[in-house]
Design a protein around this motif. Sequence first.
Motif, PDB file in Angstrom:
ATOM      1  N   LEU A  60     -16.067  29.240   1.222  1.00 32.25           N
ATOM      2  CA  LEU A  60     -17.447  28.890   0.892  1.00 32.25           C
ATOM      3  C   LEU A  60     -17.626  27.433   0.487  1.00 32.25           C
ATOM      4  O   LEU A  60     -18.754  26.934   0.467  1.00 32.25           O
ATOM      5  N   LYS A  61     -16.535  26.745   0.145  1.00 34.83           N
ATOM      6  CA  LYS A  61     -16.618  25.364  -0.342  1.00 34.83           C
ATOM      7  C   LYS A  61     -15.589  24.505   0.381  1.00 34.83           C
ATOM      8  O   LYS A  61     -14.519  24.978   0.737  1.00 34.83           O
ATOM      9  N   ASP A  62     -15.919  23.252   0.576  1.00 33.17           N
ATOM     10  CA  ASP A  62     -14.977  22.321   1.203  1.00 33.17           C
ATOM     11  C   ASP A  62     -13.807  22.046   0.264  1.00 33.17           C
ATOM     12  O   ASP A  62     -13.995  21.870  -0.940  1.00 33.17           O
ATOM     13  N   ILE A  63     -12.602  21.991   0.829  1.00 35.17           N
ATOM     14  CA  ILE A  63     -11.395  21.565   0.125  1.00 35.17           C
ATOM     15  C   ILE A  63     -10.852  20.393   0.953  1.00 35.17           C
ATOM     16  O   ILE A  63      -9.935  20.536   1.752  1.00 35.17           O
ATOM     17  N   VAL A  64     -11.479  19.255   0.783  1.00 34.00           N
ATOM     18  CA  VAL A  64     -11.226  18.095   1.642  1.00 34.00           C
ATOM     19  C   VAL A  64      -9.762  17.668   1.614  1.00 34.00           C
ATOM     20  O   VAL A  64      -9.201  17.301   2.651  1.00 34.00           O
ATOM     21  N   GLU A  65      -9.131  17.728   0.437  1.00 30.75           N
ATOM     22  CA  GLU A  65      -7.737  17.288   0.337  1.00 30.75           C
ATOM     23  C   GLU A  65      -6.781  18.126   1.185  1.00 30.75           C
ATOM     24  O   GLU A  65      -5.681  17.691   1.511  1.00 30.75           O
ATOM     25  N   ASP A  66      -7.204  19.333   1.573  1.00 36.83           N
ATOM     26  CA  ASP A  66      -6.397  20.192   2.445  1.00 36.83           C
ATOM     27  C   ASP A  66      -6.987  20.310   3.841  1.00 36.83           C
ATOM     28  O   ASP A  66      -6.559  21.146   4.639  1.00 36.83           O
ATOM     29  N   ASP A  67      -7.994  19.468   4.147  1.00 37.46           N
ATOM     30  CA  ASP A  67      -8.674  19.473   5.445  1.00 37.46           C
ATOM     31  C   ASP A  67      -9.261  20.848   5.764  1.00 37.46           C
ATOM     32  O   ASP A  67      -9.207  21.319   6.892  1.00 37.46           O
ATOM     33  N   LEU A  68      -9.832  21.500   4.738  1.00 37.50           N
ATOM     34  CA  LEU A  68     -10.486  22.798   4.889  1.00 37.50           C
ATOM     35  C   LEU A  68     -11.959  22.636   4.559  1.00 37.50           C
ATOM     36  O   LEU A  68     -12.316  21.892   3.643  1.00 37.50           O
ATOM     37  N   ASP A 104      -4.226  27.511  12.642  1.00 36.89           N
ATOM     38  CA  ASP A 104      -4.930  27.041  13.820  1.00 36.89           C
ATOM     39  C   ASP A 104      -4.942  28.191  14.828  1.00 36.89           C
ATOM     40  O   ASP A 104      -4.385  29.258  14.568  1.00 36.89           O
ATOM     41  N   LEU A 105      -5.572  27.996  15.968  1.00 40.27           N
ATOM     42  CA  LEU A 105      -5.684  29.086  16.945  1.00 40.27           C
ATOM     43  C   LEU A 105      -4.380  29.394  17.669  1.00 40.27           C
ATOM     44  O   LEU A 105      -4.301  30.370  18.407  1.00 40.27           O
ATOM     45  N   LEU A 106      -3.354  28.588  17.446  1.00 40.51           N
ATOM     46  CA  LEU A 106      -2.041  28.861  18.029  1.00 40.51           C
ATOM     47  C   LEU A 106      -1.129  29.587  17.043  1.00 40.51           C
ATOM     48  O   LEU A 106       0.025  29.865  17.344  1.00 40.51           O
ATOM     49  N   GLY A 107      -1.650  29.873  15.848  1.00 42.11           N
ATOM     50  CA  GLY A 107      -0.876  30.605  14.850  1.00 42.11           C
ATOM     51  C   GLY A 107      -0.077  29.734  13.905  1.00 42.11           C
ATOM     52  O   GLY A 107       0.693  30.239  13.098  1.00 42.11           O
ATOM     53  N   ASN A 108      -0.238  28.419  13.994  1.00 38.04           N
ATOM     54  CA  ASN A 108       0.460  27.503  13.097  1.00 38.04           C
ATOM     55  C   ASN A 108      -0.283  27.414  11.771  1.00 38.04           C
ATOM     56  O   ASN A 108      -1.508  27.315  11.746  1.00 38.04           O
ATOM     57  N   THR A 109       0.459  27.417  10.670  1.00 36.64           N
ATOM     58  CA  THR A 109      -0.165  27.288   9.358  1.00 36.64           C
ATOM     59  C   THR A 109      -0.734  25.892   9.178  1.00 36.64           C
ATOM     60  O   THR A 109      -0.049  24.897   9.393  1.00 36.64           O
ATOM     61  N   ARG A 110      -2.008  25.820   8.789  1.00 37.82           N
ATOM     62  CA  ARG A 110      -2.662  24.539   8.486  1.00 37.82           C
ATOM     63  C   ARG A 110      -2.584  24.234   6.998  1.00 37.82           C
ATOM     64  O   ARG A 110      -2.425  23.105   6.595  1.00 37.82           O
ATOM     65  N   ALA A 111      -2.759  25.283   6.171  1.00 35.40           N
ATOM     66  CA  ALA A 111      -2.731  25.093   4.721  1.00 35.40           C
ATOM     67  C   ALA A 111      -2.617  26.449   4.041  1.00 35.40           C
ATOM     68  O   ALA A 111      -3.036  27.467   4.592  1.00 35.40           O
ATOM     69  N   VAL A 112      -2.025  26.431   2.854  1.00 39.25           N
ATOM     70  CA  VAL A 112      -2.032  27.593   1.963  1.00 39.25           C
ATOM     71  C   VAL A 112      -2.591  27.081   0.640  1.00 39.25           C
ATOM     72  O   VAL A 112      -2.054  26.135   0.067  1.00 39.25           O
TER      73      VAL A 112
END
Length: 81
Positions: free
Chosen positions: A12-20, A47-55
């Motif tokens: 619901l909110k931007d987490i800019v430091e994690d590019d979310l 991402d759509l290839l199944g790679n983790t972008r952030a936790v």
Amino acid sequence: MNFALYSDVILLKDIVEDDLFAGDIGTVVDIHNVSGLETGYSVEFFDLLGNTRAVVTLPMSYFRQPTKSDIPTVRLLAEVA
């Protein structure tokens, strides 16, 4: 509202430091209950290839459940050379 382990949630909110950004879809991978505090969740974003972008670990007020009115979309990230 509580979220089940491995359920999808919508940020619901931007987490800019994690590019979310609000609207990104993640999966609950851990639940954190601390007496006197809002329930927290560790959520993994892919991402759509199944790679983790952030936790990230955030309070439940940062997420909502998907509804039948939601439509997945694509957001392009800056490409890494």
